[in-house]
Every structure is written in structure tokens, then in C-alpha cells.
Scaffold this motif. Sequence first.
Motif, PDB file in Angstrom:
ATOM      1  N   ASN A 120      11.323  -6.983   2.774  1.00  0.00           N
ATOM      2  CA  ASN A 120      10.880  -6.977   4.169  1.00  0.00           C
ATOM      3  C   ASN A 120       9.632  -7.819   4.402  1.00  0.00           C
ATOM      4  N   ASN A 121       9.518  -8.935   3.674  1.00  0.00           N
ATOM      5  CA  ASN A 121       8.421  -9.873   3.911  1.00  0.00           C
ATOM      6  C   ASN A 121       8.691 -10.696   5.164  1.00  0.00           C
ATOM      7  N   LEU A 122       7.663 -10.936   5.955  1.00  0.00           N
ATOM      8  CA  LEU A 122       7.768 -11.864   7.065  1.00  0.00           C
ATOM      9  C   LEU A 122       7.782 -13.293   6.514  1.00  0.00           C
ATOM     10  N   PRO A 314      14.316  -1.519  -2.630  1.00  0.00           N
ATOM     11  CA  PRO A 314      13.231  -2.498  -2.482  1.00  0.00           C
ATOM     12  C   PRO A 314      12.037  -1.985  -1.693  1.00  0.00           C
ATOM     13  N   ILE A 315      12.284  -1.167  -0.666  1.00  0.00           N
ATOM     14  CA  ILE A 315      11.172  -0.665   0.151  1.00  0.00           C
ATOM     15  C   ILE A 315      10.352   0.363  -0.625  1.00  0.00           C
ATOM     16  N   VAL A 316      11.003   1.125  -1.495  1.00  0.00           N
ATOM     17  CA  VAL A 316      10.264   2.049  -2.362  1.00  0.00           C
ATOM     18  C   VAL A 316       9.380   1.254  -3.325  1.00  0.00           C
ATOM     19  N   VAL A 317       9.920   0.158  -3.850  1.00  0.00           N
ATOM     20  CA  VAL A 317       9.140  -0.695  -4.756  1.00  0.00           C
ATOM     21  C   VAL A 317       7.956  -1.308  -4.007  1.00  0.00           C
ATOM     22  N   ARG A 318       8.195  -1.738  -2.776  1.00  0.00           N
ATOM     23  CA  ARG A 318       7.101  -2.285  -1.967  1.00  0.00           C
ATOM     24  C   ARG A 318       6.013  -1.235  -1.766  1.00  0.00           C
ATOM     25  N   PHE A 319       6.422  -0.009  -1.424  1.00  0.00           N
ATOM     26  CA  PHE A 319       5.459   1.065  -1.231  1.00  0.00           C
ATOM     27  C   PHE A 319       4.694   1.351  -2.518  1.00  0.00           C
ATOM     28  N   PHE A 320       5.391   1.316  -3.644  1.00  0.00           N
ATOM     29  CA  PHE A 320       4.740   1.505  -4.936  1.00  0.00           C
ATOM     30  C   PHE A 320       3.649   0.459  -5.152  1.00  0.00           C
ATOM     31  N   MET A 321       3.934  -0.794  -4.793  1.00  0.00           N
ATOM     32  CA  MET A 321       2.945  -1.863  -4.961  1.00  0.00           C
ATOM     33  C   MET A 321       1.727  -1.655  -4.070  1.00  0.00           C
ATOM     34  N   MET A 322       1.912  -0.992  -2.934  1.00  0.00           N
ATOM     35  CA  MET A 322       0.793  -0.738  -2.028  1.00  0.00           C
ATOM     36  C   MET A 322      -0.198   0.281  -2.591  1.00  0.00           C
ATOM     37  N   GLN A 323       0.207   0.998  -3.625  1.00  0.00           N
ATOM     38  CA  GLN A 323      -0.642   2.062  -4.161  1.00  0.00           C
ATOM     39  C   GLN A 323      -1.597   1.576  -5.247  1.00  0.00           C
ATOM     40  N   ALA A 324      -1.696   0.259  -5.368  1.00  0.00           N
ATOM     41  CA  ALA A 324      -2.736  -0.353  -6.205  1.00  0.00           C
ATOM     42  C   ALA A 324      -3.324  -1.519  -5.420  1.00  0.00           C
ATOM     43  N   HIS A 325      -4.597  -1.762  -5.552  1.00  0.00           N
ATOM     44  CA  HIS A 325      -5.235  -2.874  -4.857  1.00  0.00           C
ATOM     45  C   HIS A 325      -4.666  -4.187  -5.387  1.00  0.00           C
ATOM     46  N   TYR A 326      -4.512  -5.161  -4.496  1.00  0.00           N
ATOM     47  CA  TYR A 326      -3.871  -6.415  -4.879  1.00  0.00           C
ATOM     48  C   TYR A 326      -4.585  -7.115  -6.049  1.00  0.00           C
ATOM     49  N   ALA A 327      -5.880  -6.878  -6.211  1.00  0.00           N
ATOM     50  CA  ALA A 327      -6.637  -7.537  -7.274  1.00  0.00           C
ATOM     51  C   ALA A 327      -6.656  -6.736  -8.573  1.00  0.00           C
ATOM     52  N   PHE A 423       0.464   1.164  11.144  1.00  0.00           N
ATOM     53  CA  PHE A 423       0.052   0.969   9.749  1.00  0.00           C
ATOM     54  C   PHE A 423       1.221   1.084   8.767  1.00  0.00           C
ATOM     55  N   VAL A 424       2.159   1.973   9.022  1.00  0.00           N
ATOM     56  CA  VAL A 424       3.282   2.159   8.100  1.00  0.00           C
ATOM     57  C   VAL A 424       4.294   1.026   8.225  1.00  0.00           C
ATOM     58  N   PHE A 425       4.661   0.680   9.448  1.00  0.00           N
ATOM     59  CA  PHE A 425       5.723  -0.303   9.649  1.00  0.00           C
ATOM     60  C   PHE A 425       5.192  -1.727   9.855  1.00  0.00           C
ATOM     61  N   ASP A 426       4.228  -1.902  10.772  1.00  0.00           N
ATOM     62  CA  ASP A 426       3.769  -3.255  11.114  1.00  0.00           C
ATOM     63  C   ASP A 426       2.881  -3.860  10.035  1.00  0.00           C
ATOM     64  N   ILE A 427       2.025  -3.061   9.432  1.00  0.00           N
ATOM     65  CA  ILE A 427       1.034  -3.593   8.486  1.00  0.00           C
ATOM     66  C   ILE A 427       1.513  -3.486   7.040  1.00  0.00           C
ATOM     67  N   LEU A 428       1.892  -2.302   6.591  1.00  0.00           N
ATOM     68  CA  LEU A 428       2.407  -2.165   5.225  1.00  0.00           C
ATOM     69  C   LEU A 428       3.816  -2.740   5.090  1.00  0.00           C
ATOM     70  N   GLY A 429       4.499  -2.913   6.208  1.00  0.00           N
ATOM     71  CA  GLY A 429       5.815  -3.540   6.167  1.00  0.00           C
ATOM     72  C   GLY A 429       6.911  -2.650   5.618  1.00  0.00           C
ATOM     73  N   LEU A 430       6.731  -1.329   5.713  1.00  0.00           N
ATOM     74  CA  LEU A 430       7.763  -0.404   5.241  1.00  0.00           C
ATOM     75  C   LEU A 430       8.843  -0.250   6.307  1.00  0.00           C
ATOM     76  N   THR A 431      10.013   0.178   5.894  1.00  0.00           N
ATOM     77  CA  THR A 431      11.102   0.454   6.820  1.00  0.00           C
ATOM     78  C   THR A 431      11.746   1.775   6.423  1.00  0.00           C
ATOM     79  N   GLU A 432      12.440   2.385   7.339  1.00  0.00           N
ATOM     80  CA  GLU A 432      13.162   3.613   7.023  1.00  0.00           C
ATOM     81  C   GLU A 432      14.362   3.286   6.142  1.00  0.00           C
TER      82      GLU A 432
END
Length: 492
Positions: A120-122, A314-327, A423-432
Amino acid sequence: MKYKENKLKISNSLTGEKEVFESILDGFVGLYVCGPTVYSHVHLGNCRTFISFDVIYRYLLHLGYKVRYVRNITDAGHLENDAEEGEDKIAKKARLAQLEPMEIVQRYTLDFHKVLNQFNNLPPNIEPTATGHIIEQIEMILEIIDNGFAYESNGSVYFDVEKYNESNNYGELSKRKIEDLVSGTRSLEGQEEKKSPLDFALWKDAKPEHIMKWPSPWGLGFPGWHLECSAMSTKYLGEQFDIHGGGMDLKFPHHECEIAQGTAANGQKPVNYWMHANMLTLNGKKMSKSTGNTLLPEELFSGENEVLGRAYHPIVVRFFMMQAHYASVLDFSAEALNASEKGFTRLMEAVKMIKEVKTNESTSFDVDGLIQKFYDAMNDDFNTPILVAHLFDAAKFIQAVQSGKETISAADREKLSEALNAFVFDILGLTEISEDNSDNGSLDTVMELVLQMRQQARENKDWTTADAIRDKLNEANIVVKDEKDGATWKIQ
């Protein structure tokens, strides 16, 4: 929400400091991210970088900035060992597959887009290719030569690092000293045409067998890998722009060389804020093709791998990646992904529930303060793990309202619902994720058989087998509930 109302801070790799973000043009952000070299399937480490900068792009848009996001496709010039030797990665893959190089480029560019779409990347605003900007690269080389920072040698053009370092600081991004770099160099075949082993290619003379080559003032050849990004970012974002991102592995030499090229051509540092996403590990070890400790996105999504043992959305994996800082380094493991899957489900239930909870005359919780914490987290160098923690605080509050332990007014319910969606959909980019089991006929059939086996075991009073089946299903996030008319199941 307007950008001026928020003091966004960014960890700048160039200065090593966390700095308040100030765009060059008021209200506008120029963002460049180094894209893939399209000679193979995109790997999870690459995906993490692109997902991280997708969130950054989304948040800048949310703050009200007009963003021009440029992410390139490298389809030529990237040699095997990232140095001035070896074969072009794409040309080599084409030779081995007995295909045209552009067939390889097309195949893996399409795969790259498919995978990022699953996450779900723009898409970026502009996605330029190296081969589509040969003229711009030649023009930039001519400018660097005219300014005295490059020289031609046997049909190739090299950047003069020591000459550049007389008036600038080569190594300022990676915090390396040129003296240490010189002492650490080794003698390589073909390096004798350089003035210094530190000099890097802006243009390489093409040998007769080299497939991908173009005419230039110095003869038939191809551009240096480092030059491509400098030429394309300059064309679309200007001689100086706001943010340049990429993976940590690109900091040296690729991004270091970009700074040198931009400064040598235009007389000023090309980028104000450099940002780098960190690496992934798998079960505590570095991902590596040579050791077999690696995982492709498709293997992760399908479950056809021996590392994690099951499929993840894939969206679960994306959410998992959000749980660590990008750096920060992020470790993939089945245990961590399972925990994220459960957390994702809990968060999505709360987002749905907020619209249905009963309202009261007053609110027993500081909703405005909680929403401000969402912004504070993202304004602190896009700190998604802190944001996720606050989102879980919101989920806990919503559950408490639903059970009657807390209260919320109609106005606050609307306000919190709007913030959660943003924050959940527009910013973190998660989907149902659809939980309609009827969409998966094969799973229905398998589960019917499994539940029949479990029921048979229960009738035979074989409680060990019945419990083992239930426990194994629980490990796969399939919950079995025994009811009067028989057992039912659902994916948790």
C-alpha cells in the motif's frame, strides 16, 4: 493540520543532529529517494526503506506541504561490486537469461511496483530512469570538468576526489577522513588510469562486449552509478533541495559521491537533510543470500518459506515495520510478526468500534492530549513506534468506553475517530483486511476436515489429540470455539 503549527524535527545524517525542519520554499518539500537497481526481485530490506519513506511522504502531505517526491529506477551503470570494475548488473542478468537488458529492466520494474502496491505504498510523483537521462548526466560531467573537479582518461571520466577535498570535505556524510580512505585502498586491475584510487567514475569507456553504451564527448560509454541520482535529482528538484533518503548501505560511497558531484557542479551542497533507513535482520542474523538467511516478499506473503513457517498479509508486515524507528535495526521473526498481527487486529477493531460506542455529556479522558501525542511522536523524527504505542492507548480507552468504564462526548468521539483514521490509514498507510472466510474455499474445506478430526478425538475421549489440534490452530491465529451446535472457527 498546517505544517507551520508543527515543529517537525528530522535526524540529519549530514550533521548528526536532530534538527527542526525548514523547507527551502515555504510550503513546498523536495524529496528524493534512491530507488532500486532492477536486475532481481526487490528484497525485504529494500521494501523497509521504501515503506519508511512512504510514511514520511504521507506525513508531510498530512501537515499540508506540497511535496514533489522523486524516486529513481537504476536501469544501467550499476556495476557488480559498486566500484569501477565488473559487469553491469542488469547486462549480466540479461546475458545469463539470454534476454535483452531492457526485458530484465521491465520484468523487475513491474515486480517492484507490484510488491510496493501490496504494501500500500503511494507512488512517487516522478520515477525517472537512468537511461532516460543520459543527456543530463553528460551535461553535469561537462560542468564538473569545467569547474576543475574531473578529468578524462582513456575514454573514461573520473571525479578528482583529492582536488575536491582541497576546498571541500569529502567524507563529511559518512564521517570518514580522506587520509584513512587513502590508506585503506587496495590495488585493482584497471585503476592505473586514475590519478588516485579514491577517484570514482563519472563516465566509463565501454569495452566492445559491453551491451549498454551511449555516444558521448569521450566516446562510447555509460554513466557512473553515483552520477545518475545527482543528475536526476537536480533536474526535478533543483540544484539544492530539502530531503534525500535511502538505505544506510548507500551512505558511503553512493551518497558521499552525490554530495561531491552536486557541490562540484553547482557550487553548493545539494541537500539540506539526509535521512537513512536501517537494515533488517532475520531471526537475529543479517539477511544474506550466501547463507540462505533471506526472504523475498512473495515468500513471506505466500508462506512458501522455511524460515517463518506461515504466510503473513502485506499490511500486517507493514504494521510490523512501523513498530521500530526507521533508523533502527529491525529483526524479522515469527514470534514478532505474530504479536504484530494480534496488535493490528486489536487496533482495527478499535477504529471500527469508535464509531459505534455510546456517547455521554462529558469525556473522562483527555482526548485532545492524546491526539497531540500522535503529532508529537511523528514530529519527533517520524517516530512510528511511539505513535503506535499511543494508538494502542486510544484502543484501550475505546474498549473502556464500550464496556462502560469510561465516557466520551459526541464531539470527542468524532474528533478521536477522525484522528485515528488520519494516523492509521492516511499516515501509517494501513488498510483493513477482509475477514470473510467465504472468500477462501480451500481454507473452509481444510478447516472442516480438521474440526471433524478434532470432534472425533473428543468423542473418543482422546483429549490430548483434541487439545493439540486446538493449540496448533491457535498458533496459526485460528481460534476454535466449542458451541452447542458444534465447533466454529475464525482467523484472529
